[in-house]
Motif scaffolding. Structure first.
Motif, PDB file in Angstrom:
ATOM      1  N   ASP A 298     -90.540   1.249   5.431  1.00  0.00           N
ATOM      2  CA  ASP A 298     -91.950   1.390   5.821  1.00  0.00           C
ATOM      3  C   ASP A 298     -92.622   2.487   5.011  1.00  0.00           C
ATOM      4  OD1 ASP A 298     -92.021  -0.641   7.537  1.00  0.00           O
ATOM      5  OD2 ASP A 298     -92.131   0.537   9.385  1.00  0.00           O
ATOM      6  N   LEU A 299     -91.906   3.604   4.826  1.00  0.00           N
ATOM      7  CA  LEU A 299     -92.484   4.758   4.142  1.00  0.00           C
ATOM      8  C   LEU A 299     -92.737   4.432   2.669  1.00  0.00           C
ATOM      9  CD1 LEU A 299     -93.210   7.607   5.088  1.00  0.00           C
ATOM     10  CD2 LEU A 299     -91.123   8.383   3.938  1.00  0.00           C
ATOM     11  N   LEU A 300     -91.759   3.769   2.039  1.00  0.00           N
ATOM     12  CA  LEU A 300     -91.891   3.403   0.635  1.00  0.00           C
ATOM     13  C   LEU A 300     -93.026   2.399   0.467  1.00  0.00           C
ATOM     14  CD1 LEU A 300     -90.577   3.984  -2.087  1.00  0.00           C
ATOM     15  CD2 LEU A 300     -89.226   1.916  -1.804  1.00  0.00           C
ATOM     16  N   CYS A 301     -93.116   1.486   1.418  1.00  0.00           N
ATOM     17  CA  CYS A 301     -94.186   0.484   1.383  1.00  0.00           C
ATOM     18  C   CYS A 301     -95.542   1.183   1.468  1.00  0.00           C
ATOM     19  CB  CYS A 301     -94.000  -0.487   2.534  1.00  0.00           C
ATOM     20  SG  CYS A 301     -95.293  -1.718   2.661  1.00  0.00           S
ATOM     21  N   PHE A 302     -95.634   2.167   2.349  1.00  0.00           N
ATOM     22  CA  PHE A 302     -96.882   2.911   2.490  1.00  0.00           C
ATOM     23  C   PHE A 302     -97.226   3.619   1.187  1.00  0.00           C
ATOM     24  CE2 PHE A 302     -99.110   6.891   3.431  1.00  0.00           C
ATOM     25  CZ  PHE A 302    -100.242   6.377   4.054  1.00  0.00           C
ATOM     26  N   HIS A 303     -96.227   4.275   0.602  1.00  0.00           N
ATOM     27  CA  HIS A 303     -96.441   5.088  -0.591  1.00  0.00           C
ATOM     28  C   HIS A 303     -96.778   4.244  -1.812  1.00  0.00           C
ATOM     29  CE1 HIS A 303     -94.538   7.719  -3.913  1.00  0.00           C
ATOM     30  NE2 HIS A 303     -95.828   8.003  -3.793  1.00  0.00           N
ATOM     31  N   ARG A 304     -96.051   3.129  -1.989  1.00  0.00           N
ATOM     32  CA  ARG A 304     -96.195   2.340  -3.207  1.00  0.00           C
ATOM     33  C   ARG A 304     -97.221   1.216  -3.102  1.00  0.00           C
ATOM     34  NH1 ARG A 304     -91.509   2.834  -6.434  1.00  0.00           N
ATOM     35  NH2 ARG A 304     -91.519   5.021  -7.006  1.00  0.00           N
ATOM     36  N   ILE A 305     -97.376   0.649  -1.916  1.00  0.00           N
ATOM     37  CA  ILE A 305     -98.243  -0.531  -1.771  1.00  0.00           C
ATOM     38  C   ILE A 305     -99.569  -0.157  -1.122  1.00  0.00           C
ATOM     39  CG2 ILE A 305     -98.403  -2.894  -0.897  1.00  0.00           C
ATOM     40  CD1 ILE A 305     -96.018  -2.514  -2.720  1.00  0.00           C
ATOM     41  N   VAL A 306     -99.494   0.518   0.040  1.00  0.00           N
ATOM     42  CA  VAL A 306    -100.712   0.756   0.817  1.00  0.00           C
ATOM     43  C   VAL A 306    -101.569   1.833   0.174  1.00  0.00           C
ATOM     44  CG1 VAL A 306    -101.611   1.438   3.062  1.00  0.00           C
ATOM     45  CG2 VAL A 306     -99.589  -0.007   2.940  1.00  0.00           C
ATOM     46  N   LEU A 307    -100.981   2.989  -0.067  1.00  0.00           N
ATOM     47  CA  LEU A 307    -101.750   4.153  -0.492  1.00  0.00           C
ATOM     48  C   LEU A 307    -102.591   3.923  -1.754  1.00  0.00           C
ATOM     49  CD1 LEU A 307    -102.250   6.934   0.656  1.00  0.00           C
ATOM     50  CD2 LEU A 307    -100.446   7.825  -0.826  1.00  0.00           C
ATOM     51  N   PRO A 308    -101.976   3.427  -2.851  1.00  0.00           N
ATOM     52  CA  PRO A 308    -102.783   3.298  -4.069  1.00  0.00           C
ATOM     53  C   PRO A 308    -103.960   2.337  -3.908  1.00  0.00           C
ATOM     54  CG  PRO A 308    -100.457   2.844  -4.503  1.00  0.00           C
ATOM     55  CD  PRO A 308    -100.605   2.969  -3.034  1.00  0.00           C
ATOM     56  N   GLN A 309    -103.763   1.272  -3.127  1.00  0.00           N
ATOM     57  CA  GLN A 309    -104.836   0.287  -2.991  1.00  0.00           C
ATOM     58  C   GLN A 309    -105.888   0.744  -1.991  1.00  0.00           C
ATOM     59  OE1 GLN A 309    -103.599  -3.884  -3.512  1.00  0.00           O
ATOM     60  NE2 GLN A 309    -101.667  -3.183  -2.663  1.00  0.00           N
ATOM     61  N   VAL A 310    -105.413   1.323  -0.878  1.00  0.00           N
ATOM     62  CA  VAL A 310    -106.361   1.770   0.147  1.00  0.00           C
ATOM     63  C   VAL A 310    -107.243   2.881  -0.415  1.00  0.00           C
ATOM     64  CG1 VAL A 310    -106.563   3.006   2.325  1.00  0.00           C
ATOM     65  CG2 VAL A 310    -105.073   1.048   2.163  1.00  0.00           C
ATOM     66  N   ALA A 311    -106.647   3.774  -1.215  1.00  0.00           N
ATOM     67  CA  ALA A 311    -107.417   4.888  -1.769  1.00  0.00           C
ATOM     68  C   ALA A 311    -108.620   4.359  -2.534  1.00  0.00           C
ATOM     69  CB  ALA A 311    -106.525   5.729  -2.674  1.00  0.00           C
ATOM     70  N   ARG A 312    -108.398   3.260  -3.279  1.00  0.00           N
ATOM     71  CA  ARG A 312    -109.478   2.684  -4.081  1.00  0.00           C
ATOM     72  C   ARG A 312    -110.582   2.103  -3.218  1.00  0.00           C
ATOM     73  NH1 ARG A 312    -107.273  -1.474  -8.286  1.00  0.00           N
ATOM     74  NH2 ARG A 312    -108.705  -2.730  -7.068  1.00  0.00           N
TER      75      ARG A 312
ATOM     76  N   ILE B 196    -105.812  -5.375   2.267  1.00  0.00           N
ATOM     77  CA  ILE B 196    -104.635  -5.680   1.442  1.00  0.00           C
ATOM     78  C   ILE B 196    -104.078  -7.038   1.885  1.00  0.00           C
ATOM     79  CG2 ILE B 196    -102.296  -4.947   0.854  1.00  0.00           C
ATOM     80  CD1 ILE B 196    -103.162  -2.110   1.434  1.00  0.00           C
ATOM     81  N   PRO B 197    -103.844  -7.941   0.925  1.00  0.00           N
ATOM     82  CA  PRO B 197    -103.329  -9.258   1.306  1.00  0.00           C
ATOM     83  C   PRO B 197    -101.983  -9.153   2.038  1.00  0.00           C
ATOM     84  CG  PRO B 197    -104.011  -9.246  -0.991  1.00  0.00           C
ATOM     85  CD  PRO B 197    -104.072  -7.832  -0.516  1.00  0.00           C
ATOM     86  N   ARG B 198    -101.802  -9.955   3.074  1.00  0.00           N
ATOM     87  CA  ARG B 198    -100.588  -9.910   3.884  1.00  0.00           C
ATOM     88  C   ARG B 198     -99.336 -10.148   3.045  1.00  0.00           C
ATOM     89  NH1 ARG B 198    -100.561  -9.365   8.903  1.00  0.00           N
ATOM     90  NH2 ARG B 198     -98.374  -9.913   8.997  1.00  0.00           N
ATOM     91  N   GLY B 199     -99.483 -11.016   2.050  1.00  0.00           N
ATOM     92  CA  GLY B 199     -98.336 -11.382   1.230  1.00  0.00           C
ATOM     93  C   GLY B 199     -97.660 -10.182   0.597  1.00  0.00           C
ATOM     94  N   GLN B 200     -98.472  -9.144   0.312  1.00  0.00           N
ATOM     95  CA  GLN B 200     -97.888  -7.957  -0.335  1.00  0.00           C
ATOM     96  C   GLN B 200     -96.917  -7.240   0.584  1.00  0.00           C
ATOM     97  OE1 GLN B 200    -100.471  -5.384  -2.368  1.00  0.00           O
ATOM     98  NE2 GLN B 200    -101.664  -7.026  -3.308  1.00  0.00           N
ATOM     99  N   PHE B 201     -97.268  -7.207   1.907  1.00  0.00           N
ATOM    100  CA  PHE B 201     -96.347  -6.575   2.861  1.00  0.00           C
ATOM    101  C   PHE B 201     -95.064  -7.380   2.948  1.00  0.00           C
ATOM    102  CE2 PHE B 201    -100.524  -5.189   4.445  1.00  0.00           C
ATOM    103  CZ  PHE B 201    -100.317  -3.826   4.397  1.00  0.00           C
ATOM    104  N   GLU B 202     -95.223  -8.700   2.970  1.00  0.00           N
ATOM    105  CA  GLU B 202     -94.049  -9.569   3.060  1.00  0.00           C
ATOM    106  C   GLU B 202     -93.191  -9.410   1.814  1.00  0.00           C
ATOM    107  OE1 GLU B 202     -95.899 -13.348   3.753  1.00  0.00           O
ATOM    108  OE2 GLU B 202     -96.599 -12.660   5.728  1.00  0.00           O
TER     109      GLU B 202
END
Lengths: 243, 236
Positions: free
Chosen positions: B145-159, B130-136
């Motif tokens: 952190d939890l919302l970031c995990f749920h909305r940003i990390v999870l959907p992309q990592v799953a793929r 996942i590009p760093r910019g998305q976390f920023e």
């Protein structure tokens, strides 16, 4: 405490004596599987459909079933086939080390062939075209252009597969081979000190794998000539500015 | 030939019901170990990426050890070693000694522990993709952190992770055959018992191979469609 250490010491000495068996199985099946995988890779790019079908079936069969089942099939199953039982091959098939090597060769060749196949697809097309343009054909093209790239691309995954194979050699112990795991089980049957013995065996496997992976990483770095960290000297300006 | 069919049938001498039960047990053990592996793998990946120094090192050592030791040894160690460890612990603390742990649990735990080491690497790689910019950006938008995990990390990592997880599942399925050494009557063990008591090892190991092929083919198809589903926004 002192007694405990003496015990671990003597167990380790016993286990170390079994290391050659493990390494023998690894070496024999590693070499045979690599040779077989090369053949399978060649079949996978053959023009006629029959070799390709054989390669696909081979991969499907050996990657889709557990290795332990393949070992049991070869050791116990083949022993019931009359022409093996009463033929010349029986001398080989009654030997559990041979059966383990055969099963591991078949199984791992399927995995390694897939690695080679992927690497072959990743060899830049332009390199091959350039080789052809220079008039290279057949074996020369393979030796000078395809193989060097292919080996470099395949090596990381190939190293992984070798580590997997080292771990798989422990399955030989299930058909009475006294490799590291086999000796460990034997010692436990006498001493009942499960944890100590298995931990010593685990440490030995870790040592073997660490050595192998260090060697293979060194080889990888050695072969990686196009990304070698030798800094290029700055190109000196040779053209005089036009006046 | 008729003889073989009777042995594989559903009749009184037939092994079909037991073999099918073995298949189900194999699937159950594999699924349990996969679940254990995923939970522990996520924790390990988190420890490697964001944990404090000591935890990061522990997770690293865990990965190196569990990926460098034969699965068979892990299973034997847990099945035969765990009871003696529990026994010596209960002696030290004066507890009542518990009985032998159930093979199903020990089996799926040991395969799960190995699976976790591999899955941790996959999740770590997935988050790295996942590009760093998305976390920023998420932090700039005030995501927790939890919302970031749920909305940003999870959907992309799953793929990214699904094909690799499919591979781990195949390995789990095949590693579950090793649990046969503990006596749990999954597919491998059942075929072994059948081969021994009928003296037809070629037949029963062949049938077990075919059944494993069915299981691996079905699950790889399932993962293929799962991958297509998780990539459904990516087309066109």
């Amino acid at each position: 405490m002192g007694e405990h250490l003496t015990f671990i010491g003597s167990v380790t000495a016993q286990l170390v004596r079994a290391v050659p068996v493990t390494l023998l199985i690894l070496a024999v099946s590693g070499v045979c599987a690599t040779v077989l995988a090369t053949g399978l890779t060649a079949m996978s790019v053959a023009r006629s459909p029959l070799p390709r079908l054989i390669q696909r079936t081979w991969t499907f069969l050996f990657r889709g079933t557990p290795l332990i089942l393949q070992i049991f099939m070869i050791y116990y199953g083949f022993a019931m086939v009359p022409w093996i039982r009463h033929g010349l091959l029986w001398a080989a098939f009654r030997d559990p080390v041979f059966c383990t090597c055969l099963a591991m060769t078949c199984c791992c060749s399927a995995y390694i062939a897939e690695i080679f196949r992927g690497a072959l697809a990743a060899v830049p097309r332009g390199e091959i075209e350039a080789g052809r343009a220079c008039g290279m054909t057949g074996f020369l093209l393979l030796r000078r252009v395809i193989a060097p790239s292919l080996i470099r691309i395949a090596l990381p995954s190939y190293s992984n597969e070798i580590i997997m194979m080292t771990k798989s050699t422990s399955l030989a112990s299930t058909i009475t081979v006294l490799d590291i795991t086999g000796v460990a089980q034997q010692v436990i049957a006498h001493s009942y000190r499960t944890l100590d013995v298995f931990c010593a065996a685990a440490a030995l496997y870790l040592l073997i794998n660490a050595t192998l992976s260090t060697l293979l990483t060194a080889l990888e770095r050695r072969l990686d000539v196009d990304r070698a960290p030798t800094p290029l000297a700055p190109i000196p300006p040779t053209l005089e500015p036009l006046s | 030939m008729m003889d073989d069919l009777t042995l594989l049938g559903f009749g009184p001498d037939g092994w079909a019901p037991l073999l099918l039960k073995g298949c189900l047990l194999t699937l159950a053990v594999s699924a349990t170990s996969m679940a254990i592996g995923t939970v522990l793998g996520v924790l390990l990946a988190w420890a490697r990426l964001k944990g404090p120094g000591w935890l990061r090192r522990t997770a690293l050592v865990y990965g190196v050890v569990l990926r460098g030791v034969p699965e068979l040894l892990v299973i034997l160690l847990l099945y035969f070693g765990l009871p003696s460890l529990i026994l010596s612990l209960s002696e030290t603390f004066g507890w009542e000694a518990p009985g032998l742990p159930p093979p199903f649990l020990v089996g799926s735990l040991s395969v799960g522990l190995v699976s976790a080491a591999y899955q941790a690497e996959i999740f770590r790689g997935g988050v790295g993709a996942i590009p760093r910019g998305q976390f920023e950006a998420a932090r700039a938008m005030g995501f927790s952190d939890l919302l970031c995990f749920h909305r940003i990390v999870l959907p992309q990592v799953a793929r990214v992770v699904l094909p690799a997880l499919g591979n781990v599942w195949q390995f789990n399925l095949k590693d579950s055959a090793l649990i046969a050494v503990t006596g749990l009557s999954e597919l491998m063990r059942t075929s072994l018992v059948a081969a021994g008591s009928t003296r037809h090892p070629f037949l029963f190991f062949g049938v077990a191979m075919a059944l494993y092929l069915v299981l691996t083919t079905l699950s790889s198809t399932a993962f293929h469609y799962g991958g297509r589903y998780s990539n459904r926004w990516d087309r066109g």
